[in-house]
Design a protein around this motif. Structure first.
Motif, PDB file in Angstrom:
ATOM      1  N   PRO A 183     -16.464  16.723  -2.716  1.00 63.19           N
ATOM      2  CA  PRO A 183     -15.382  15.807  -2.801  1.00 63.19           C
ATOM      3  C   PRO A 183     -15.434  14.475  -2.335  1.00 63.19           C
ATOM      4  O   PRO A 183     -16.369  14.273  -1.221  1.00 63.19           O
ATOM      5  CB  PRO A 183     -14.288  16.719  -2.160  1.00 63.19           C
ATOM      6  CG  PRO A 183     -14.960  17.473  -1.200  1.00 63.19           C
ATOM      7  CD  PRO A 183     -16.411  17.810  -1.738  1.00 63.19           C
ATOM      8  N   GLY A 184     -14.455  13.637  -2.379  1.00 60.58           N
ATOM      9  CA  GLY A 184     -14.380  12.156  -1.997  1.00 60.58           C
ATOM     10  C   GLY A 184     -13.646  12.217  -0.750  1.00 60.58           C
ATOM     11  O   GLY A 184     -13.246  13.252  -0.167  1.00 60.58           O
ATOM     12  N   PHE A 185     -13.346  11.012  -0.428  1.00 60.56           N
ATOM     13  CA  PHE A 185     -12.261  10.836   0.756  1.00 60.56           C
ATOM     14  C   PHE A 185     -11.358   9.557   0.728  1.00 60.56           C
ATOM     15  O   PHE A 185     -11.750   8.751  -0.338  1.00 60.56           O
ATOM     16  CB  PHE A 185     -13.018  10.623   2.268  1.00 60.56           C
ATOM     17  CG  PHE A 185     -14.066   9.411   2.072  1.00 60.56           C
ATOM     18  CD1 PHE A 185     -13.834   8.172   2.067  1.00 60.56           C
ATOM     19  CD2 PHE A 185     -15.465   9.903   1.788  1.00 60.56           C
ATOM     20  CE1 PHE A 185     -14.747   7.344   2.268  1.00 60.56           C
ATOM     21  CE2 PHE A 185     -16.549   8.717   1.749  1.00 60.56           C
ATOM     22  CZ  PHE A 185     -16.030   7.450   2.023  1.00 60.56           C
ATOM     23  N   ALA A 186     -10.267   9.521   1.275  1.00 62.25           N
ATOM     24  CA  ALA A 186      -9.433   8.468   1.278  1.00 62.25           C
ATOM     25  C   ALA A 186     -10.105   7.319   1.682  1.00 62.25           C
ATOM     26  O   ALA A 186     -11.069   7.255   2.444  1.00 62.25           O
ATOM     27  CB  ALA A 186      -8.053   8.639   1.841  1.00 62.25           C
ATOM     28  N   PRO A 187      -9.567   5.708   1.294  1.00 63.99           N
ATOM     29  CA  PRO A 187     -10.025   4.594   1.631  1.00 63.99           C
ATOM     30  C   PRO A 187     -10.045   4.734   3.283  1.00 63.99           C
ATOM     31  O   PRO A 187      -8.910   4.907   3.833  1.00 63.99           O
ATOM     32  CB  PRO A 187      -9.266   3.765   1.039  1.00 63.99           C
ATOM     33  CG  PRO A 187      -8.615   4.322  -0.172  1.00 63.99           C
ATOM     34  CD  PRO A 187      -8.634   5.826   0.211  1.00 63.99           C
ATOM     35  N   ILE A 188     -11.083   3.883   4.028  1.00 68.14           N
ATOM     36  CA  ILE A 188     -10.984   3.827   5.346  1.00 68.14           C
ATOM     37  C   ILE A 188     -10.894   2.234   5.409  1.00 68.14           C
ATOM     38  O   ILE A 188     -11.560   1.463   5.017  1.00 68.14           O
ATOM     39  CB  ILE A 188     -12.094   4.280   6.080  1.00 68.14           C
ATOM     40  CG1 ILE A 188     -12.486   5.821   5.790  1.00 68.14           C
ATOM     41  CG2 ILE A 188     -12.211   4.023   7.625  1.00 68.14           C
ATOM     42  CD1 ILE A 188     -13.787   6.246   6.249  1.00 68.14           C
ATOM     43  N   TRP A 189      -9.895   1.851   6.585  1.00 65.39           N
ATOM     44  CA  TRP A 189      -9.673   0.368   6.649  1.00 65.39           C
ATOM     45  C   TRP A 189     -10.399  -0.120   7.812  1.00 65.39           C
ATOM     46  O   TRP A 189     -10.375   0.495   9.036  1.00 65.39           O
ATOM     47  CB  TRP A 189      -8.317   0.164   6.379  1.00 65.39           C
ATOM     48  CG  TRP A 189      -7.719   0.241   5.184  1.00 65.39           C
ATOM     49  CD1 TRP A 189      -7.115   1.277   4.570  1.00 65.39           C
ATOM     50  CD2 TRP A 189      -7.589  -0.948   4.035  1.00 65.39           C
ATOM     51  NE1 TRP A 189      -6.641   0.898   3.194  1.00 65.39           N
ATOM     52  CE2 TRP A 189      -6.862  -0.506   3.016  1.00 65.39           C
ATOM     53  CE3 TRP A 189      -8.212  -2.521   4.048  1.00 65.39           C
ATOM     54  CZ2 TRP A 189      -6.896  -1.193   1.934  1.00 65.39           C
ATOM     55  CZ3 TRP A 189      -7.900  -2.888   3.191  1.00 65.39           C
ATOM     56  CH2 TRP A 189      -7.111  -2.636   2.046  1.00 65.39           C
TER      57      TRP A 189
END
Length: 287
Positions: A183-189
């Motif tokens: 699975p992917g992951f949410a954007p990291i800022w």
């Protein structure tokens, strides 16, 4: 072990960035030993050339592919980082066949030496502020044949307005675009710290809440205003106007953040009966 092959930057800039990185993120006990032992950097700006070239129409390895192979044998890395593809490619960038041939060379190294490869590549012009498939320059077969694809994207003005960030050109996100194995992951800022541009991970929601909290404390410490006042009543008009002038954002954005502060227990609703009034009023107060 990690082997970084950087043929885009000179030695001075590379080591200056490492120095700035370690100053901002001090090493813990024992970490310096492991970094010195396991992190290797091979530089070659203006010296190291492409790993492949065209012999007529056929892609073939160059002497620099042999050089890379010798570096891998010397270091025995688990991960090889190539920075950048444009300097190490040497073939027709828009040719899918050439991209597959170049990746096949890396795959042959991976099979022989049991390691992995990360390739730093520039995005196309349309993908600087946009996340999506086929974001890199050149033939689409390059991304199609990669197992993982991650994309760095500059913050756009819409996102900056949402979070009340004025110097938004200092921010970028690290985005998962493709993962063949999970699975992917949410954007990291991240925020680039001046003057070296060292990335600092940030939580935009927390930053936004802190901004709202700072703004509201100046108003709510002495004022008796309710959520409804701030939403649309005359008693909250001055707050609404100050918020818009201070941040350039809408009242609905302010109310959304107030609701989050209430949910987190930072803001509370308290009932008071003002002098001369028969009915209680629910006002907002900080704990």
């Amino acid at each position: 072990k990690v082997l970084i092959v950087n043929v885009e930057d000179d030695d001075e800039n590379i080591w200056r960035r490492f120095e700035a990185q370690f100053k901002h993120y001090p090493l813990k006990h024992g970490e310096e030993y492991h970094i010195r032992k396991n992190l290797h950097v091979a530089t070659g700006r203006g010296v190291v050339g492409p790993l492949m070239r065209l012999n007529g129409t056929n892609p073939v390895p160059t002497k620099w592919a042999a050089w890379l192979e010798s570096e891998i044998k010397r270091v025995v890395p688990d991960l090889v980082i190539l920075d950048t593809k444009s300097r190490l490619f040497g073939l027709q960038e828009n040719s899918n066949e050439d991209n597959v041939a170049w990746l096949h060379l890396l795959e042959s190294f991976s099979t022989e030496f049991n390691n992995s490869y990360m390739v730093i590549h520039h995005p196309n012009k349309q993908s600087v502020e946009k996340v999506g498939q086929q974001t890199s320059r050149g033939g689409g077969a390059f991304e199609d044949n990669c197992r993982f694809v991650f994309q760095g994207v500059k913050m756009d003005k819409k996102t900056a307005n949402k979070y009340g960030i004025k110097r938004y050109h200092h921010y970028f996100s690290f985005n998962h675009v493709k993962n063949s194995y999970g699975p992917g992951f949410a954007p990291i800022w991240f925020k680039r710290l001046e003057p070296e541009g060292i990335p600092l991970e940030v939580d935009l929601d927390v930053m936004c809440q802190e901004q709202v909290e700072t703004f509201l404390r100046d108003w709510l410490d002495d004022a008796h205003v309710s959520y409804r006042d701030i939403e649309k009543e005359p008693a909250g008009k001055e707050i609404r106007e100050a918020w818009k002038k201070h941040t350039g954002r809408s009242t609905s954005d302010l109310l959304t953040q107030i609701e989050m502060l209430i949910d987190h227990g930072i803001l509370t609703k308290n009932s008071i009966v003002k002098e001369g009034s028969k009915w209680p009023k629910t006002i907002l107060k900080f704990k």
